[in-house]
Design an enzyme around this catalytic site. Structure first.
Site: not given
Length: 552
Positions: A14, A19, A144, A192, A194, A383-385, A520, A522
């Protein structure tokens, strides 16, 4: 020939590999290169479609109907290349493919092993993913590798990347390693060690990173960069500081200012034009200088982990860019509404209920929808909304008191929302489902055309028929549509083949802005263009705030 950049992670997960990879891709694209990205996930699940949002975060749906890692959403938001199924694969898919080949006899009786069979399959998947890029043959494919160096699950992927780099030869592949440089408050300094151990672990595998991206809560001082360079055998100018930023859209400029794209292009023997990051500068300028401000309540059951709604949050941010309006999002637990009522909604400028699954928290969402409808607060249901908005309308306006979805109550006599049993996929193939079908990979997925009804708010918002992405297995039941329409509800878009309701709205005589969509939106919003539905929603929230006499 396509060149490859492998992005690995160390110390902890994480840190933001997605990004970082997307930002590098954005810089390279701004230099005129054709770029695609791939995400390799080391978990054994075939895809994240049935994984809990609490564990995995959002499932991002591609145009061709793949349920993928949320990082693919970042990829599409940062570059113009669209992602496909081939851009994301898992350990589960690799082993599934190898076992299928073994059963067919493709290996001619050989003992099937991790090396070479699994690693060869990983390389084949990588090259297939790069070759299928929507931009044509890419100049650069950024790969990635999920997980953290040292995890047993990631070893086959790292070994495959090492082998692939050796096979392709010099200047055809390079490695970027993202690592953590933690600040220890009691010592008052960055540590440093790690990072040194993480690079050492990578070198044990046979991978020598060309660039280190050092994540920290502050810029790393030159002395610490020199120490990292010396112990990791990476040139000092390739030890790049990546500190916390208040917007992910600042990262491309941050990396470019430290020469990341120059180092990569030199290593891969590429000579593109200079980078033009003016678009990113303009986006950041708009983000930091809004003219207005609104507060939107997102009512859901995954609100403790906002990664579950990553694309939705970003879509609202994109709308803020294109309306000069700062959008503050308040996350409201629908189960708390069931217990404490709707008082927590009364200061909001708009209400949004996102997609989701399962019965838990649905009555709280329905209560929030009823509040938005009766109080004339702008409402967007996704969707569900949308399904819950139809259920609320059926119960409280039409008088179908037992209206429900068969997802929550299989025995309900008023099945306003029910399982889709048959539909056409995006290639025109008929798909069928029953209640006994597997959960994984059995939903209506991917981009579908949505013809819009003339004279509706939907037509005002979109201006034309649209293609939007779907991820659902339940749908508004056409048997109840005449009663719903008699009560005033408008079905403003339907599927062209099966006549399934895709959008609903209330007329302005009943509500100023009340819209539900089965798809969706978004997933197709980008910072460059925004999305018309979210822009209209934010404008409605702003109008509501101003109508209440509150300074916006």
């Amino acid at each position: 020939m396509t060149k490859y950049v492998f992005v690995t992670g160390g110390v902890v997960s994480s840190l933001g590999k997605g990004i970082a990879a997307a930002s590098l891709a954005a810089i390279l694209e701004s230099r005129g290169l054709k770029v695609t990205l791939l995400k390799l996930d080391p978990y054994i699940n075939v895809d994240p479609g049935t994984m809990s949002p609490f564990q995995h975060g959002e499932v991002f749906v591609t145009e061709d109907g793949a349920e993928t890692d949320l990082d693919l959403g970042h990829y599409e938001r940062f570059i113009s290349t669209k992602m496909r199924k081939a851009n994301n694969f898992t350990t589960g898919q690799i082993y599934e493919s190898v076992i299928r080949k073994e059963r067919r006899g493709d290996y001619l009786g050989k003992t099937v092993q991790v090396i070479p069979h699994i690693t060869n399959e990983i390389q084949a998947f990588i090259e297939r993913g790069a070759a299928s890029a929507t931009c044509g043959e890419p100049d650069v494919a950024i790969v990635e590798i999920g997980g953290t160096v040292g995890d047993i699950e990631s070893l086959p992927f790292l070994e495959a990347a090492r082998q692939m780099s050796l096979r392709l030869g010099r200047n055809s592949a390079c490695f970027v390693h993202l690592t953590l440089v933690p600040y220890v408050a009691t010592a008052g300094e960055l540590k440093t060690k790690p990072t040194q151990h993480s690079v050492q672990k990578l070198r044990e595998i046979g991978i020598l990173p060309h660039v280190l991206l050092c994540r920290a809560d502050r810029r790393i001082p030159d002395d610490e960069s020199k120490k990292i360079s010396m112990f990791s055998n990476v040139p000092e100018d390739a030890v790049i500081s990546v500190w916390d930023a208040d917007s992910i859209y600042k990262i491309p400029q941050m990396l470019h200012d430290q020469g990341l794209d120059r180092i990569i292009c030199e290593e891969l023997k590429l000579s593109p034009k200079d980078a033009d990051l003016s678009m990113w500068s303009e986006l950041v300028e708009k983000l930091e200088n809004p003219k207005h401000e609104v507060t939107i309540g997102m009512v859901g059951k995954y609100v403790d982990l906002t990664e579950s709604y990553k694309s939705l949050i970003e879509a609202l941010r994109h709308a803020s860019l294109h309306t000069s309006t700062r959008v503050n999002i308040e996350y409201i637990d629908s189960e708390e509404i069931e217990t404490n009522g709707v008082d927590s909604l009364k200061h909001l400028d708009a209400v949004l209920v996102p997609g989701g699954f399962g019965r838990r928290g649905t009555e709280g969402k329905i209560a929030a929808i009823r509040y938005a409808r009766e109080s004339k607060v702008p409402y967007l249901g996704i969707c569900l909304g949308m399904q819950l908005a139809v259920i609320e309308f059926a119960r409280d306006v039409v008088g179908l008191k037992q209206a429900n979805s068969t997802e929550f109550d299989p025995e309900t006599p008023e099945r306003v929302v029910a399982l889709i049993t048959e539909w056409y996929d995006r290639d025109g193939k008929v798909e069928t489902r029953t209640e006994e079908s597997d959960l994984g990979g059995t939903m209506r997925l991917g981009s579908q055309r949505c013809p819009i009804k003339p004279g509706t708010m939907a037509e005002e918002i979109y201006g034309k028929d649209v293609n939007e992405r779907h991820r659902h297995r339940y749908e508004v039941n056409n048997r109840f549509v005449p009663q719903l329409e008699a009560g005033g509800l408008i079905i403003s878009a339907r599927t062209p083949s099966e006549d399934l309701p895709e959008m609903m709205e209330l007329p302005r005589s009943m509500h100023p802005w009340f819209v539900g969509v089965q798809f969706h939106p978004e997933f197709t919003s980008t910072p460059r263009d925004g999305h018309p539905l979210f822009k209209s929603f934010v404008e409605a929230a702003l109008a509501n705030k101003q109508a209440r006499g509150v300074k916006a």
